[in-house]
Design an enzyme around this catalytic site. Sequence first.
Site, PDB file in Angstrom:
ATOM      1  N   ILE A 120      89.894   7.818   4.848  1.00 26.89           N
ATOM      2  CA  ILE A 120      90.729   6.723   5.364  1.00 26.89           C
ATOM      3  C   ILE A 120      90.370   6.410   6.819  1.00 26.89           C
ATOM      4  CG2 ILE A 120      93.117   6.092   5.921  1.00 26.89           C
ATOM      5  CD1 ILE A 120      93.964   7.830   3.453  1.00 26.89           C
ATOM      6  N   ASP A 140      86.369  13.374  15.152  1.00 27.73           N
ATOM      7  CA  ASP A 140      86.510  14.261  13.997  1.00 27.73           C
ATOM      8  C   ASP A 140      86.270  15.681  14.481  1.00 27.73           C
ATOM      9  OD1 ASP A 140      86.582  13.457  10.783  1.00 27.73           O
ATOM     10  OD2 ASP A 140      85.973  15.526  11.167  1.00 27.73           O
ATOM     11  N   ASP A 193      89.114  18.955  18.141  1.00 24.75           N
ATOM     12  CA  ASP A 193      90.174  19.403  17.221  1.00 24.75           C
ATOM     13  C   ASP A 193      91.497  18.843  17.740  1.00 24.75           C
ATOM     14  OD1 ASP A 193      92.052  20.664  15.703  1.00 24.75           O
ATOM     15  OD2 ASP A 193      91.350  22.716  16.099  1.00 24.75           O
ATOM     16  N   VAL A 194      92.044  17.847  17.051  1.00 23.91           N
ATOM     17  CA  VAL A 194      93.276  17.222  17.545  1.00 23.91           C
ATOM     18  C   VAL A 194      94.517  18.064  17.251  1.00 23.91           C
ATOM     19  CG1 VAL A 194      92.378  14.864  17.538  1.00 23.91           C
ATOM     20  CG2 VAL A 194      93.550  15.740  15.497  1.00 23.91           C
ATOM     21  N   ASN A 214      95.157   9.796  12.686  1.00 26.99           N
ATOM     22  CA  ASN A 214      94.933   9.768  11.240  1.00 26.99           C
ATOM     23  C   ASN A 214      94.574  11.134  10.652  1.00 26.99           C
ATOM     24  OD1 ASN A 214      93.786   8.376   8.604  1.00 26.99           O
ATOM     25  ND2 ASN A 214      92.109   9.604   9.438  1.00 26.99           N
ATOM     26  N   SER A 220     102.051   9.698   4.932  1.00 29.55           N
ATOM     27  CA  SER A 220     101.779   9.778   3.486  1.00 29.55           C
ATOM     28  C   SER A 220     103.056   9.393   2.757  1.00 29.55           C
ATOM     29  CB  SER A 220     101.402  11.220   3.122  1.00 29.55           C
ATOM     30  OG  SER A 220     101.376  11.390   1.720  1.00 29.55           O
ATOM     31  N   TYR A 270     102.479  20.517   3.364  1.00 27.18           N
ATOM     32  CA  TYR A 270     102.055  19.120   3.526  1.00 27.18           C
ATOM     33  C   TYR A 270     103.275  18.204   3.500  1.00 27.18           C
ATOM     34  CZ  TYR A 270      99.229  14.887   2.804  1.00 27.18           C
ATOM     35  OH  TYR A 270      98.636  13.644   2.943  1.00 27.18           O
TER      36      TYR A 270
HETATM   37  N1  LIG Z   1      93.681  10.964   0.302  1.00 26.29           N
HETATM   38  C1  LIG Z   1      94.932  10.780  -0.011  1.00 26.29           C
HETATM   39  O1  LIG Z   1      95.276  10.713  -1.204  1.00 26.29           O
HETATM   40  C2  LIG Z   1      95.961  10.616   1.088  1.00 26.29           C
HETATM   41  C3  LIG Z   1      97.224  10.110   0.725  1.00 26.29           C
HETATM   42  C4  LIG Z   1      98.179   9.958   1.715  1.00 26.29           C
HETATM   43  C5  LIG Z   1      97.893  10.267   3.030  1.00 26.29           C
HETATM   44  N2  LIG Z   1      96.669  10.761   3.363  1.00 26.29           N
HETATM   45  C6  LIG Z   1      96.416  11.089   4.763  1.00 26.29           C
HETATM   46  O2  LIG Z   1      95.342  10.323   5.249  1.00 26.29           O
HETATM   47  C7  LIG Z   1      94.741  10.988   6.353  1.00 26.29           C
HETATM   48  C8  LIG Z   1      93.230  11.024   6.157  1.00 26.29           C
HETATM   49  O3  LIG Z   1      92.949  11.815   5.004  1.00 26.29           O
HETATM   50  P1  LIG Z   1      91.734  11.505   4.011  1.00 26.29           P
HETATM   51  O4  LIG Z   1      92.296  11.392   2.654  1.00 26.29           O
HETATM   52  O5  LIG Z   1      90.903  10.419   4.559  1.00 26.29           O
HETATM   53  O6  LIG Z   1      91.015  12.912   4.074  1.00 26.29           O
HETATM   54  P2  LIG Z   1      89.496  13.326   4.347  1.00 26.29           P
HETATM   55  O7  LIG Z   1      89.494  14.787   4.110  1.00 26.29           O
HETATM   56  O8  LIG Z   1      88.570  12.449   3.615  1.00 26.29           O
HETATM   57  O9  LIG Z   1      89.312  13.019   5.898  1.00 26.29           O
HETATM   58  C9  LIG Z   1      90.043  13.713   6.877  1.00 26.29           C
HETATM   59  C10 LIG Z   1      89.160  13.877   8.097  1.00 26.29           C
HETATM   60  O10 LIG Z   1      89.954  14.507   9.122  1.00 26.29           O
HETATM   61  C11 LIG Z   1      89.159  15.470   9.765  1.00 26.29           C
HETATM   62  N3  LIG Z   1      90.031  16.466  10.394  1.00 26.29           N
HETATM   63  C12 LIG Z   1      90.797  17.416   9.795  1.00 26.29           C
HETATM   64  N4  LIG Z   1      91.434  18.150  10.701  1.00 26.29           N
HETATM   65  C13 LIG Z   1      91.084  17.658  11.918  1.00 26.29           C
HETATM   66  C14 LIG Z   1      91.409  18.020  13.240  1.00 26.29           C
HETATM   67  N5  LIG Z   1      92.224  19.040  13.486  1.00 26.29           N
HETATM   68  N6  LIG Z   1      90.882  17.304  14.266  1.00 26.29           N
HETATM   69  C15 LIG Z   1      90.027  16.263  14.014  1.00 26.29           C
HETATM   70  N7  LIG Z   1      89.673  15.896  12.765  1.00 26.29           N
HETATM   71  C16 LIG Z   1      90.190  16.583  11.735  1.00 26.29           C
HETATM   72  C17 LIG Z   1      88.295  16.046   8.668  1.00 26.29           C
HETATM   73  O11 LIG Z   1      87.141  16.719   9.183  1.00 26.29           O
HETATM   74  C18 LIG Z   1      87.962  14.800   7.839  1.00 26.29           C
HETATM   75  O12 LIG Z   1      86.773  14.182   8.294  1.00 26.29           O
HETATM   76  C19 LIG Z   1      95.388  12.366   6.423  1.00 26.29           C
HETATM   77  O13 LIG Z   1      96.374  12.383   7.415  1.00 26.29           O
HETATM   78  C20 LIG Z   1      96.016  12.518   5.049  1.00 26.29           C
HETATM   79  O14 LIG Z   1      97.096  13.400   5.047  1.00 26.29           O
HETATM   80  C21 LIG Z   1      95.692  10.926   2.417  1.00 26.29           C
END
Ligand SMILES: NC(=O)c1ccc[n+]([C@@H]2O[C@H](COP(=O)([O-])OP(=O)(O)OC[C@H]3O[C@@H](n4cnc5c(N)ncnc54)[C@H](O)[C@@H]3O)[C@@H](O)[C@H]2O)c1
Length: 256
Positions: A17, A36, A57-58, A84, A135, A148
């Site tokens: 996302i 990231d 690392d955020v 995000n 989410s 979560y």
């Molecule tokens: N995929 C889904 O179904 C879904 C649904 C609802 C909400 N979300 C939310 O969307 C957001 C993005 O998730 P996604 O699905 O794209 O996942 P993803 O795993 O594809 O991407 C997440 C990215 O965040 C990075 N990351 C993780 N921890 C980090 C940190 N401490 N500091 C910096 N970067 C960090 C990871 O390396 C990864 O590149 C998240 O907050 C997730 O909870 C996802």
Amino acid sequence: MNVRGCGAVVTGGGNGIGRAIAHRLAAAGARVVVNDIDPAAAEAVAAETGGWAVPADVATDDGVRHLIAAAREHAGEIETYCSNAGVAAGTGENSTEEMWQRSWDVNLMAHVRASRELIPGWLARGSGRFVVTASAAGLLTMLGTAPYSVTKHAAVGYAEWLAATYAHRGLRVHCICPQGVRTSMLAGSGRAGDVVLQEAAIEPRAVADALWDGMAGGRFLILPHREVAGYYALRAGDTDKWLQGMNRLQQRIEQS
Ligand SMILES: NC(=O)c1ccc[n+]([C@@H]2O[C@H](COP(=O)([O-])OP(=O)(O)OC[C@H]3O[C@@H](n4cnc5c(N)ncnc54)[C@H](O)[C@@H]3O)[C@@H](O)[C@H]2O)c1
């Protein structure tokens, strides 16, 4: 809505996302900083979007401070901050203390720590935009993962608090609450994800488009899956009925 030339940061922008949001903002002319925890992923998306990579690392205060200072150097004042990054760790009440803490730090405290750095400047200028990727789990719940669900509820609560407190001082807040999105997080969500999320899963780009529309329309709650509004209303209006439905879903997951 014009973001041309405006500084923007996307955390967790190396994949999924966050990557789609970075592309959407860059296509509209924003100066995008891609964060990231995975440096190679941040570099790759920064190269795709013509932006800058700032790996950090955020989940830590130091990481957030470093990111925001570096982003200001690269892109100038930050007008839009997309908080995000998120993690889906653990299962139930027996998830380890470390998993609970990591979930808390990434899924909630990253937003708090970033807003602490950004809000004084935004209030002084009378404008700024803070985007929280929460989410649908933060409005409803996500079966199979208590850390979560609980920390995403906290993220929604914090975003609401920011909007209620600072809207009249120029802060715009958007809270994205999708259900399943086809990313590595969904792929790793196990049986509960398969039963609950896969069928209606959407592409990351659809989430970025929904955010863009919500930004243009000045909406707080961004629901890329429209049906979530109905579930949310049911939860508020008849919580017991909603919980009975969720428990039936839990039983389906156990039988799958
Ligand atoms: N995929 C889904 O179904 C879904 C649904 C609802 C909400 N979300 C939310 O969307 C957001 C993005 O998730 P996604 O699905 O794209 O996942 P993803 O795993 O594809 O991407 C997440 C990215 O965040 C990075 N990351 C993780 N921890 C980090 C940190 N401490 N500091 C910096 N970067 C960090 C990871 O390396 C990864 O590149 C998240 O907050 C997730 O909870 C996802």
